[in-house]
Design a protein around this motif. Structure first.
Motif, PDB file in Angstrom:
ATOM      1  N   GLY A 170      -2.015  -2.137   6.761  1.00 49.60           N
ATOM      2  CA  GLY A 170      -3.029  -1.103   6.706  1.00 49.60           C
ATOM      3  C   GLY A 170      -4.292  -1.355   7.498  1.00 49.60           C
ATOM      4  N   CYS A 207      -9.966   6.047  -1.540  1.00 48.80           N
ATOM      5  CA  CYS A 207     -11.104   6.981  -1.455  1.00 48.80           C
ATOM      6  C   CYS A 207     -10.752   8.268  -2.176  1.00 48.80           C
ATOM      7  N   ILE A 216       0.053 -13.132   3.299  1.00 51.48           N
ATOM      8  CA  ILE A 216       0.787 -13.722   4.425  1.00 51.48           C
ATOM      9  C   ILE A 216      -0.281 -13.937   5.506  1.00 51.48           C
ATOM     10  N   SER A 249      -5.652  -8.374   6.443  1.00 52.50           N
ATOM     11  CA  SER A 249      -6.478  -9.581   6.277  1.00 52.50           C
ATOM     12  C   SER A 249      -6.684 -10.249   7.642  1.00 52.50           C
ATOM     13  N   SER A 309       0.806   7.690   6.368  1.00 55.51           N
ATOM     14  CA  SER A 309       1.148   6.271   6.260  1.00 55.51           C
ATOM     15  C   SER A 309       2.406   6.099   5.426  1.00 55.51           C
ATOM     16  N   GLY A 361      -4.188   8.479   7.258  1.00 54.61           N
ATOM     17  CA  GLY A 361      -4.080   9.217   6.004  1.00 54.61           C
ATOM     18  C   GLY A 361      -3.001   8.664   5.095  1.00 54.61           C
ATOM     19  N   TYR A 362      -3.177   8.945   3.804  1.00 55.79           N
ATOM     20  CA  TYR A 362      -2.231   8.448   2.798  1.00 55.79           C
ATOM     21  C   TYR A 362      -0.802   8.938   3.089  1.00 55.79           C
ATOM     22  N   GLN A 376      -0.665   2.830   8.444  1.00 61.25           N
ATOM     23  CA  GLN A 376      -1.822   3.137   9.290  1.00 61.25           C
ATOM     24  C   GLN A 376      -1.987   2.151  10.438  1.00 61.25           C
ATOM     25  N   GLY A 384       0.848  -1.188   0.000  1.00 62.66           N
ATOM     26  CA  GLY A 384       0.000   0.000   0.000  1.00 62.66           C
ATOM     27  C   GLY A 384       0.884   1.239   0.000  1.00 62.66           C
ATOM     28  N   LEU A 385       0.392   2.313   0.621  1.00 64.09           N
ATOM     29  CA  LEU A 385       1.155   3.556   0.652  1.00 64.09           C
ATOM     30  C   LEU A 385       2.452   3.373   1.443  1.00 64.09           C
ATOM     31  N   ALA A 386       2.360   2.725   2.606  1.00 66.06           N
ATOM     32  CA  ALA A 386       3.535   2.576   3.473  1.00 66.06           C
ATOM     33  C   ALA A 386       4.498   1.528   2.938  1.00 66.06           C
ATOM     34  N   GLU A 398       2.273  -8.787  -1.523  1.00 65.48           N
ATOM     35  CA  GLU A 398       0.968  -8.108  -1.618  1.00 65.48           C
ATOM     36  C   GLU A 398      -0.098  -9.139  -1.964  1.00 65.48           C
ATOM     37  N   MET A 399      -1.176  -9.138  -1.173  1.00 70.40           N
ATOM     38  CA  MET A 399      -2.190 -10.189  -1.381  1.00 70.40           C
ATOM     39  C   MET A 399      -3.117  -9.927  -2.560  1.00 70.40           C
ATOM     40  N   ARG A 400      -3.267  -8.642  -2.961  1.00 68.51           N
ATOM     41  CA  ARG A 400      -4.123  -8.385  -4.116  1.00 68.51           C
ATOM     42  C   ARG A 400      -3.437  -8.822  -5.402  1.00 68.51           C
TER      43      ARG A 400
HETATM   44  C1  LIG Z   1     -12.690   3.138   3.262  1.00 69.52           C
HETATM   45  C2  LIG Z   1     -11.483   3.973   3.513  1.00 69.52           C
HETATM   46  C3  LIG Z   1     -11.441   5.289   3.054  1.00 69.52           C
HETATM   47  C4  LIG Z   1     -10.303   6.080   3.269  1.00 69.52           C
HETATM   48  N1  LIG Z   1     -10.250   7.361   2.796  1.00 69.52           N
HETATM   49  C5  LIG Z   1      -9.120   8.095   2.908  1.00 69.52           C
HETATM   50  C6  LIG Z   1      -9.007   9.394   2.331  1.00 69.52           C
HETATM   51  O1  LIG Z   1      -9.930   9.882   1.701  1.00 69.52           O
HETATM   52  N2  LIG Z   1      -7.841  10.088   2.500  1.00 69.52           N
HETATM   53  C7  LIG Z   1      -6.783   9.569   3.175  1.00 69.52           C
HETATM   54  O2  LIG Z   1      -5.735  10.232   3.292  1.00 69.52           O
HETATM   55  N3  LIG Z   1      -6.857   8.338   3.739  1.00 69.52           N
HETATM   56  C8  LIG Z   1      -8.005   7.609   3.618  1.00 69.52           C
HETATM   57  N4  LIG Z   1      -8.088   6.364   4.182  1.00 69.52           N
HETATM   58  C9  LIG Z   1      -6.943   5.889   4.933  1.00 69.52           C
HETATM   59  C10 LIG Z   1      -5.891   5.410   3.942  1.00 69.52           C
HETATM   60  O3  LIG Z   1      -6.456   4.430   3.122  1.00 69.52           O
HETATM   61  C11 LIG Z   1      -4.764   4.853   4.687  1.00 69.52           C
HETATM   62  O4  LIG Z   1      -4.251   5.851   5.550  1.00 69.52           O
HETATM   63  C12 LIG Z   1      -3.605   4.405   3.823  1.00 69.52           C
HETATM   64  O5  LIG Z   1      -3.990   3.739   2.672  1.00 69.52           O
HETATM   65  C13 LIG Z   1      -2.825   3.506   4.706  1.00 69.52           C
HETATM   66  O6  LIG Z   1      -1.686   3.090   4.046  1.00 69.52           O
HETATM   67  P1  LIG Z   1      -1.099   1.672   4.438  1.00 69.52           P
HETATM   68  O7  LIG Z   1       0.022   1.425   3.509  1.00 69.52           O
HETATM   69  O8  LIG Z   1      -0.890   1.611   5.877  1.00 69.52           O
HETATM   70  O9  LIG Z   1      -2.324   0.665   4.090  1.00 69.52           O
HETATM   71  P2  LIG Z   1      -2.943   0.355   2.656  1.00 69.52           P
HETATM   72  O10 LIG Z   1      -2.701   1.467   1.712  1.00 69.52           O
HETATM   73  O11 LIG Z   1      -4.347  -0.083   2.917  1.00 69.52           O
HETATM   74  O12 LIG Z   1      -2.073  -0.887   2.181  1.00 69.52           O
HETATM   75  C14 LIG Z   1      -2.092  -2.105   2.846  1.00 69.52           C
HETATM   76  C15 LIG Z   1      -1.838  -3.201   1.837  1.00 69.52           C
HETATM   77  O13 LIG Z   1      -1.653  -4.435   2.510  1.00 69.52           O
HETATM   78  C16 LIG Z   1      -2.306  -5.465   1.804  1.00 69.52           C
HETATM   79  N5  LIG Z   1      -2.548  -6.560   2.744  1.00 69.52           N
HETATM   80  C17 LIG Z   1      -3.399  -6.597   3.800  1.00 69.52           C
HETATM   81  N6  LIG Z   1      -3.266  -7.761   4.479  1.00 69.52           N
HETATM   82  C18 LIG Z   1      -2.302  -8.487   3.833  1.00 69.52           C
HETATM   83  C19 LIG Z   1      -1.713  -9.753   4.059  1.00 69.52           C
HETATM   84  N7  LIG Z   1      -2.063 -10.527   5.098  1.00 69.52           N
HETATM   85  N8  LIG Z   1      -0.744 -10.214   3.191  1.00 69.52           N
HETATM   86  C20 LIG Z   1      -0.358  -9.448   2.132  1.00 69.52           C
HETATM   87  N9  LIG Z   1      -0.894  -8.225   1.871  1.00 69.52           N
HETATM   88  C21 LIG Z   1      -1.845  -7.734   2.735  1.00 69.52           C
HETATM   89  C22 LIG Z   1      -3.548  -4.787   1.239  1.00 69.52           C
HETATM   90  O14 LIG Z   1      -4.048  -5.455   0.111  1.00 69.52           O
HETATM   91  C23 LIG Z   1      -3.005  -3.390   0.887  1.00 69.52           C
HETATM   92  O15 LIG Z   1      -2.531  -3.326  -0.428  1.00 69.52           O
HETATM   93  C24 LIG Z   1      -9.216   5.550   3.985  1.00 69.52           C
HETATM   94  C25 LIG Z   1      -9.252   4.225   4.443  1.00 69.52           C
HETATM   95  C26 LIG Z   1     -10.377   3.439   4.222  1.00 69.52           C
HETATM   96  C27 LIG Z   1     -10.387   2.030   4.722  1.00 69.52           C
END
Ligand SMILES: Cc1cc2nc3c(=O)[nH]c(=O)nc-3n(C[C@H](O)[C@H](O)[C@H](O)COP(=O)(O)OP(=O)(O)OC[C@H]3O[C@@H](n4cnc5c(N)ncnc54)[C@H](O)[C@@H]3O)c2cc1C
Length: 467
Positions: free
Chosen positions: A139, A52, A123, A143, A359, A355-356, A349, A11-13, A32-34
């Motif tokens: 994030g 979003c 994972i 899962s 994170s 937030g994007y 997150q 994801g973003l992080a 990445e699971m997707r």
């Molecule tokens: C419905 C919703 C709306 C949002 N709207 C906003 C917004 O408008 N603006 C904003 O700034 N932030 C928004 N956020 C928050 C934002 O999505 C997060 O802050 C940001 O994406 C977090 O980054 P991340 O890398 O931590 O997680 P993510 O970007 O969610 O990335 C996590 C990744 O891990 C993968 N994953 C999960 N479990 C596993 C596993 N077991 N094995 C392998 N891969 C896995 C997922 O598929 C995903 O690709 C929203 C969140 C949600 C849920």
């Protein structure tokens, strides 16, 4: 260190962490699971999908904390910021992006890097023991299988599946000629002074008008998949409490007992709104028991009718969302490693930022920490005067456990100036020597904070030879 650094979640992080590690010359495997398994919110398989809005919020690095975070990340060679800049769409002072082009660019750059391997797999439990260094960046929609394993490792009470956020107010925007400091019955408790809460008094009519307005106000809708997650365990939204009966909040978070109005000792308040210190710096206070799903505009309108909060500036507004996050201040060390199993590092997150950009920012520092460690070096955290350092410090230790502590006291946070250590001296005059007042003074203070942040970030980068 033998073997690559493993990152779970692109994801973003996770994407930013992978990029930073590869930039430092270390091999990475990004799991990445997707599209094998999708989350409830993601639509495709691209790395760093924006689920979003397409906005990275303000790009103003002089007067805005998230704009400053952008500037710091650019200086550290962030892939997320570079892709965002390359695929910007017009949005006034905000940095908004063409979401598909943005994610495609991040995916392409990661795939093309010779030190990065992307594996499409879930994972579904704790990472294998022979992965010596792992970053978990899965994030808010981690899962279920992995969340369960993390819960079992950390203790289930240390993992939340919903945030229940009460609004947080900048301390210096509260009118202390109306409000006063006092703990209920002046109790000091284990870590308090007996005067730990800020109290805002309401008379009988004020209270009833407030409750009527609360019940009539607009709430943000729940998504279908959020409806099925039970979250009403001890953290009812204040408006739901008000719907249950006009007196219900007055017997809950708004009860007036054990408190005497310092400004009018003879007048017994009918109800009280209490605010509790939220960070070590005592710059932020949260509205106790005011977790809410009201729309943001409604929150500002309504909460500013509370005596003492008429000019309240909100560091964050309330919200209740599906969100997987750990109790980081308790579980993680200052370099985002799980104290109980330091080969596991958390980022994004799931550590309790929101937030994007935030994170991605914590993914960036996690990547730098992990790559330094793999080289046998120890990288100190960025200074707390920087946006990255302030956010990290808040997540790993700056948050203050509540006085009547509970597992839910730590709630996710966006970056904001309230997380920064105060200036040694606040700017009082402009260049011509004219005394600063009102908005000009606030702007001068923000400018001084951002100038200090970028100077301190550069010094940290140079001291540790971060390219
Ligand atoms: C419905 C919703 C709306 C949002 N709207 C906003 C917004 O408008 N603006 C904003 O700034 N932030 C928004 N956020 C928050 C934002 O999505 C997060 O802050 C940001 O994406 C977090 O980054 P991340 O890398 O931590 O997680 P993510 O970007 O969610 O990335 C996590 C990744 O891990 C993968 N994953 C999960 N479990 C596993 C596993 N077991 N094995 C392998 N891969 C896995 C997922 O598929 C995903 O690709 C929203 C969140 C949600 C849920």
């Amino acid at each position: 260190m033998q073997g690559p650094i493993h990152i779970i979640g692109a994801g973003l992080a996770g994407s930013e962490a992978a990029w930073q590690i590869a930039r430092q010359g270390m091999p990475v495997v990004l799991h990445e699971m997707r599209p094998v398994r999708m989350t409830e919110a993601h639509r495709g398989e691209a790395c760093a999908e924006l689920v979003c809005s397409n906005s990275f919020r303000s790009d103003d690095a002089e007067y805005n904390a998230v704009g400053l975070l952008h500037a710091e990340m650019r200086r550290l060679g962030s892939l997320i910021l570079r892709a965002a800049d390359a695929h910007q769409v017009p949005a006034g002072g905000a940095l908004a992006v063409d979401r598909d082009a943005f994610s495609a660019r991040v995916s392409a750059e990661l795939s093309a890097h010779p030190l990065i391997e992307i594996r499409r797999e879930e994972i579904a439990g704790l990472p294998p023991e022979d992965w010596a260094s792992v970053i978990i960046a899965t994030g808010p929609l981690t899962s279920a299988a992995l969340a369960e394993a993390v819960g079992a490792l950390t203790g289930e009470a240390q993992l939340a599946f919903f945030d229940a956020i009460a609004p947080i107010v900048h301390r210096d925007s509260i009118d202390m000629s109306v409000a006063w400091f006092q703990s209920r019955y002046d109790r000091a408790g284990p870590g308090g002074s007996g005067a730990d809460y800020i109290n805002c008094p309401l008379g009988r009519e004020q209270y009833h008008a407030f409750i009527d307005a609360l019940v009539a106000a607009d709430s943000a809708p729940l998504r279908d998949w959020e409806r099925t997650t039970p979250y009403f365990d001890g953290c009812l939204p204040i408006e739901v409490m008000a719907e249950r009966g006009v007196e219900t909040p007055r017997h809950g978070p708004m009860k007036p007992f054990g408190l005497t109005n310092r400004h009018q000792p003879g007048v017994k308040p009918y109800a009280i709104v209490q605010l509790r210190q939220d960070n070590q710096l005592a710059t932020l206070f949260n509205m106790v028991g005011f977790q809410t799903r009201l729309k943001h505009g409604e929150q500002i309108r309504l909460f500013r009718t509370i005596p003492g909060l008429e000019r309240a500036e909100f560091a964050r507004l309330g919200g209740i969302h599906r969100n997987t996050f750990i109790n980081s201040p308790k579980l993680l060390d200052e370099r985002l490693r799980l104290r109980a199993a330091p080969r596991l590092r958390f980022a994004g997150q799931i550590v309790g930022c929101e937030g994007y950009v935030e994170s991605a920012g914590l993914g960036l520092v996690a990547g730098l920490f992990a790559s330094a460690e793999a080289r046998g070096a120890t990288l100190p955290p960025p200074p707390p005067t920087t946006a990255l350092g302030a956010l990290l410090a808040h997540v790993t230790g700056g948050h203050l456990a509540t006085i009547d502590a509970g597992p839910r006291s730590f709630q996710p946070m966006n970056v904001n100036f309230g997380l920064f250590p105060p200036l040694a001296t606040s700017p009082a005059r402009d260049r011509d020597g004219t005394r600063l007042r009102g908005t000009e003074k606030v702007l001068a203070k923000k400018k001084a904070l951002t100038t200090r942040a970028l100077a301190d970030l550069d010094a940290w980068r140079e001291a540790h030879a971060i390219a």
